[in-house]
Design a protein around this motif. Structure first.
Motif, mmCIF file in Angstrom:
data_model
loop_
_atom_site.group_PDB
_atom_site.id
_atom_site.type_symbol
_atom_site.label_atom_id
_atom_site.label_comp_id
_atom_site.label_asym_id
_atom_site.label_seq_id
_atom_site.Cartn_x
_atom_site.Cartn_y
_atom_site.Cartn_z
ATOM 1 N N TRP A 120 -2.686 -3.400 12.568
ATOM 2 C CA TRP A 120 -3.704 -3.842 13.538
ATOM 3 C C TRP A 120 -3.089 -3.981 14.925
ATOM 4 C CZ3 TRP A 120 -8.806 -4.332 13.960
ATOM 5 C CH2 TRP A 120 -9.327 -5.171 14.940
ATOM 6 N N TYR A 121 -3.569 -3.142 15.830
ATOM 7 C CA TYR A 121 -3.097 -3.093 17.206
ATOM 8 C C TYR A 121 -1.565 -3.024 17.255
ATOM 9 C CZ TYR A 121 -7.753 -3.607 19.087
ATOM 10 O OH TYR A 121 -9.079 -3.382 19.437
ATOM 11 N N ASP A 122 -1.062 -2.115 16.478
ATOM 12 C CA ASP A 122 0.358 -1.731 16.472
ATOM 13 C C ASP A 122 1.296 -2.845 16.025
ATOM 14 O OD1 ASP A 122 -0.243 0.862 17.337
ATOM 15 O OD2 ASP A 122 -0.225 0.238 19.428
ATOM 16 N N LYS A 123 0.842 -3.727 15.148
ATOM 17 C CA LYS A 123 1.745 -4.704 14.550
ATOM 18 C C LYS A 123 2.707 -4.005 13.600
ATOM 19 C CE LYS A 123 -1.231 -8.777 14.836
ATOM 20 N NZ LYS A 123 -0.314 -9.523 15.718
ATOM 21 N N VAL A 124 3.932 -4.521 13.500
ATOM 22 C CA VAL A 124 4.947 -3.913 12.640
ATOM 23 C C VAL A 124 4.567 -4.119 11.175
ATOM 24 C CG1 VAL A 124 7.386 -3.874 12.013
ATOM 25 C CG2 VAL A 124 6.704 -4.285 14.398
ATOM 26 N N ILE A 125 4.722 -3.042 10.402
ATOM 27 C CA ILE A 125 4.432 -3.085 8.966
ATOM 28 C C ILE A 125 5.762 -3.144 8.226
ATOM 29 C CG2 ILE A 125 3.279 -1.936 7.047
ATOM 30 C CD1 ILE A 125 1.590 -0.446 9.088
ATOM 31 N N TYR A 126 5.877 -4.077 7.298
ATOM 32 C CA TYR A 126 7.093 -4.218 6.496
ATOM 33 C C TYR A 126 6.802 -3.800 5.051
ATOM 34 C CZ TYR A 126 8.690 -6.953 10.476
ATOM 35 O OH TYR A 126 9.034 -7.361 11.753
ATOM 36 N N LYS A 127 7.895 -3.410 4.358
ATOM 37 C CA LYS A 127 7.782 -2.960 2.948
ATOM 38 C C LYS A 127 6.687 -1.902 2.832
ATOM 39 C CE LYS A 127 9.270 -7.494 1.255
ATOM 40 N NZ LYS A 127 8.918 -8.664 0.423
ATOM 41 N N LEU A 128 6.853 -0.868 3.642
ATOM 42 C CA LEU A 128 5.828 0.170 3.769
ATOM 43 C C LEU A 128 5.963 1.201 2.643
ATOM 44 C CD1 LEU A 128 3.574 1.625 5.325
ATOM 45 C CD2 LEU A 128 5.353 2.618 6.790
ATOM 46 N N HIS A 129 4.866 1.482 1.975
ATOM 47 C CA HIS A 129 4.800 2.492 0.917
ATOM 48 C C HIS A 129 3.725 3.525 1.275
ATOM 49 C CE1 HIS A 129 6.708 -0.845 -1.292
ATOM 50 N NE2 HIS A 129 7.199 0.082 -2.101
ATOM 51 N N TYR A 130 4.060 4.799 1.039
ATOM 52 C CA TYR A 130 3.079 5.881 1.160
ATOM 53 C C TYR A 130 2.771 6.409 -0.240
ATOM 54 C CZ TYR A 130 3.599 6.145 6.248
ATOM 55 O OH TYR A 130 3.578 5.861 7.592
ATOM 56 N N TYR A 131 1.477 6.617 -0.506
ATOM 57 C CA TYR A 131 1.021 7.066 -1.820
ATOM 58 C C TYR A 131 0.294 8.400 -1.679
ATOM 59 C CZ TYR A 131 1.587 2.049 -2.796
ATOM 60 O OH TYR A 131 2.071 0.765 -2.902
ATOM 61 N N LYS A 132 0.405 9.204 -2.729
ATOM 62 C CA LYS A 132 -0.388 10.438 -2.852
ATOM 63 C C LYS A 132 -0.955 10.497 -4.257
ATOM 64 C CE LYS A 132 -0.040 15.500 -2.855
ATOM 65 N NZ LYS A 132 -0.201 15.694 -4.297
ATOM 66 N N SER A 156 -1.704 18.974 -0.641
ATOM 67 C CA SER A 156 -3.081 18.496 -0.484
ATOM 68 C C SER A 156 -3.350 17.392 -1.491
ATOM 69 C CB SER A 156 -4.071 19.643 -0.680
ATOM 70 O OG SER A 156 -3.847 20.674 0.251
ATOM 71 N N GLY A 157 -4.124 16.399 -1.084
ATOM 72 C CA GLY A 157 -4.451 15.300 -1.988
ATOM 73 C C GLY A 157 -5.007 14.100 -1.247
ATOM 74 N N GLN A 158 -5.058 12.988 -1.942
ATOM 75 C CA GLN A 158 -5.607 11.731 -1.404
ATOM 76 C C GLN A 158 -4.447 10.792 -1.087
ATOM 77 O OE1 GLN A 158 -8.133 9.151 -3.998
ATOM 78 N NE2 GLN A 158 -9.797 9.806 -2.634
ATOM 79 N N TYR A 159 -4.303 10.432 0.182
ATOM 80 C CA TYR A 159 -3.183 9.623 0.655
ATOM 81 C C TYR A 159 -3.644 8.199 0.977
ATOM 82 C CZ TYR A 159 -0.214 13.767 1.046
ATOM 83 O OH TYR A 159 0.529 14.881 0.771
#
Length: 418
Positions: A120-132, A156-159
């Motif tokens: 939110w408004y460029d707040k730092v994200i910690y313990k970041l995970h990307y899913y597919k 291709s897929g749902q992220y």
């Protein structure tokens, strides 16, 4: 006439390109983005020329500038004078703590794919995970983009992304909305085809064409082609999409395949093995029904040799005691009444059994009688070999003497050997 020329000119004009800055289709509510329309701008002598038209859905916007700034979600399009309408851009707004941002433009095979998880408004994200598709693809300690240097169709897929924010203390894990990403095909998988030969070009080799099709938006992308026979390259990558098979190798046309690729080899696709339309398409070619090479024994002689049935040899009597002809023995045997005899004991069946057409069990009594006669005959032969002077003095064939001459008789066997 001029009206027709103008209509044909307008029909051949390309539609303008609509771009978004920054290049993300999802933004937080209240933010603004810039849209830009690039296309053909005619030079018309008008006091106030209208060069660009803007649409939000089906609503015409009042601005006619080349760029506009918007903060309303929806579907945007633009149009330059005389040109078709551009492709749309879907702009969405979000009130979530996390949003997953993907490029607005189509991503093609071989191009980089950048996905951004934004707080939110460029707040730092910690313990970041990307899913597919529900599986974790990448983990970062803090805010970072997930980048695929050379995207593939399998990307291709749902992220989705998840992480924690410090507001003011670290929160529980939060999840963004799911976004569908589709990687566009740069060019279709090639197909190797035979170029029809005109009647005037008789003789020579066969020309093969590696045929593919680029995406309309990427039709200017240069491609190179390579040709193979089985796994051996017969011509490595160059700009030509055709290859001529030497006349001496046209019998193996179905063992050829080709490959198309970009200049940087970021995208490479191979064709299936050549499939001829049918047997007899070429006088010097032979059809192959399977792609994988078969064992030599099966490919050269796939059908077993049929069994051959031959007539057994004529029956003949061979003395077992000597290999040298004896005229005296011959005269003695000539005086013996005709008895059905067999050839070599262990090779041919009995003549009487051979002539019998009945498939039932042979007559055992007749067989035993013939064996007794054969035994008597063999004893006479042995007697002549031991004491020939006694046999010559006889006027006929004596009765079988009760002598044990040590001859071992072998029972005739019926075999199927030739």
């Amino acid at each position: 006439m001029w009206a027709l020329i103008v209509l044909l000119f307008l029909a051949t004009m390309e539609k303008p390109i609509l771009s978004l800055h920054p290049p993300w289709t999802t933004i937080f509510k209240g933010e603004r983005v810039i849209l830009r329309c690039d296309g053909y701008q005619p030079l018309l002598l008008e006091p106030r020329p209208i060069n660009t038209l803007w649409y939000l859905g089906h609503q015409l916007l009042p601005s006619h500038k080349k760029t506009i700034e918007v903060q309303t979600p929806g579907i945007y399009r633009c149009q330059t004078r005389g040109a078709p309408v551009s492709d749309p851009i879907h702009l969405s707004m979000s009130n979530d703590w996390l949003i997953l941002q993907v490029p607005y433009a189509m991503v093609f095979e071989g191009e980089p794919l950048v996905i951004r998880c934004r707080g939110w408004y460029d707040k730092v994200i910690y313990k970041l995970h990307y899913y597919k598709d529900g599986h974790v693809m990448r983990y970062f300690h803090s805010s970072a983009n997930y980048t695929i240097p050379q995207a593939r169709a399998s990307d291709s897929g749902q992220y989705q992304c998840s992480g924690t924010l410090r507001i003011p203390v670290e929160s529980t894990p939060m999840f963004s909305a799911k976004v569908v990403v589709t990687i566009q095909e740069l060019f279709a998988s090639p197909v190797l085809k035979v170029v029809p030969k005109p009647d005037s070009r008789s003789g020579g080799g066969v020309t093969l064409h590696c045929e593919t099709r680029l995406h309309p938006q990427k039709r200017d992308t240069p491609l190179q082609f390579s040709f193979y026979k089985y796994s051996r390259p017969v011509r490595r990558f160059d700009w030509g999409s055709e290859y001529t098979v030497p006349e001496t190798e046209t019998e193996d046309l179905e063992s050829y395949w080709c490959e198309s690729a970009t200049v940087t080899r970021s995208v490479r696709k191979r064709s299936p093995w050549l499939q001829l339309a049918g047997r007899g398409s070429f006088s010097s070619t032979s059809s192959i029904t399977t792609r994988a090479p078969q064992p030599a024994a099966m490919s050269r002689n796939p059908v077993s040799k049929p069994l051959s049935f031959r007539k057994p040899p004529e029956p003949r009597l061979v003395p077992s005691g000597t290999s040298t002809p004896n005229s005296t023995l011959t005269r003695a045997l000539a005086s013996v009444p005709s008895i059905p005899t067999a050839g070599p004991t262990a090779c041919s069946p009995l003549t009487s059994l051979e002539q019998s057409a009945s498939p039932s069990k042979p007559n055992m009594d007749l067989l035993l009688q013939e064996m007794q006669q054969l035994k008597s005959l063999l004893r006479q032969v042995m007697l002549e070999l031991k004491e020939p002077h006694k046999v010559l003095g006889l006027k006929g064939i004596p009765k079988t003497p009760a002598l044990d001459v040590g001859v071992s008789l072998v029972t005739p066997q019926i075999t199927g050997r030739d």
